[in-house]
Write an enzyme that holds these catalytic residues in place. Structure first.
Site, PDB file in Angstrom:
ATOM      1  CG  HIS A 101       6.861 -26.982 -45.792  1.00 36.64           C
ATOM      2  ND1 HIS A 101       7.428 -26.746 -44.558  1.00 36.64           N
ATOM      3  CD2 HIS A 101       7.893 -27.281 -46.622  1.00 36.64           C
ATOM      4  CE1 HIS A 101       8.742 -26.866 -44.635  1.00 36.64           C
ATOM      5  NE2 HIS A 101       9.049 -27.203 -45.885  1.00 36.64           N
ATOM      6  NE  ARG A 145      -4.373 -28.675 -69.038  1.00 36.97           N
ATOM      7  CZ  ARG A 145      -5.296 -28.526 -68.105  1.00 36.97           C
ATOM      8  NH1 ARG A 145      -6.241 -29.441 -67.980  1.00 36.97           N
ATOM      9  NH2 ARG A 145      -5.287 -27.473 -67.304  1.00 36.97           N
TER      10      ARG A 145
END
Length: 233
Positions: A145, A213
């Site tokens: 979307h 990370r």
């Protein structure tokens, strides 16, 4: 049969041991036979390229959009049943699905997938050789979307925002990770369980968290790198 009897005798000849070990062996042998057979029939019917010595446990959801491609290499293992999964019960069967004529899914030689969902709409999702994918991982090349404007989200597919995903040889993706569009995960990298990967991860790095990370940078042997480690570049 001799091996089965030997194993049972080693652990004590009791009704419980016989039933337990016999059930496990039947599941391993017959589950793989029927799962692989169903997979082969569906792959041929849907025009999916499947290599040799593929092992499948359970039912795999295969859906290929006309004109798109799904390729699965040799010696790939797909676990799609909680009965065969090791680390945890699977939340859903494995699924490989393309949504558009330009989409491409490539699963490299020797990969191992467990309840993995790979969705590719208009670009490509590529897993290199011997990638390990733990249970319930989701990999996608799309948001499905457009984020803005708000009143158009439900109807605007936002296909111009789709980006390919590439996972390098020997990478290990932990349980219930989400790999989002446009991400490259380097060869040999490890992604910790439950992580959401939104940016590139270098080769032989250990990354975790949401967003993921890098918490450790290693060399190809798993030794922690110094500041001049080539994998950092």
């Amino acid at each position: 049969m001799r091996e089965i009897v030997s194993k049972i005798l080693e652990r004590g000849l009791s009704l419980g041991n016989i039933a337990s070990y016999g059930s496990w062996q039947c599941l391993r042998v017959f589950g793989a036979f029927w799962g692989t057979l169903r997979f082969r029939v569906k792959a041929r019917l849907f025009g999916i390229k499947a290599g040799s010595h593929i092992s499948v446990h359970g039912t795999v959801g295969l859906m290929r959009w006309p004109g798109s491609s799904i390729e699965i290499g040799d010696n790939v293992s797909i676990v799609s049943s909680w009965r065969r999964a090791t680390a945890c019960a699977l939340s859903h069967p494995a699924r490989l699905r393309t949504f558009g004529p330009k989409a491409s899914i490539i699963i490299g030689e020797g990969c191992e997938l467990s309840g993995t969902s790979v969705s590719c709409r208009s670009t490509s999702v590529v897993l290199g050789r011997k990638v390990l994918v733990a249970p319930d991982v989701v990999i996608t090349d799309s948001d499905f979307h457009a984020p803005w404007p708000v009143d158009r989200r439900a109807v605007d597919p936002g296909m111009d925002r789709d980006r390919p995903v590439h996972i390098g040889d020997g990478a290990w993706i932990g349980m219930r990770c989400i790999i989002l569009k446009g991400v490259t995960i380097g060869s040999g990298a490890i992604i910790g369980a439950g992580s959401v990967v939104t940016r590139d991860i270098p080769a032989n790095a250990v990354a975790c968290g949401s967003p993921a990370r890098v918490v450790r940078q290693c060399d190809a042997r798993g030794n922690v790198c110094s500041a001049d480690c080539p994998e950092k570049g």
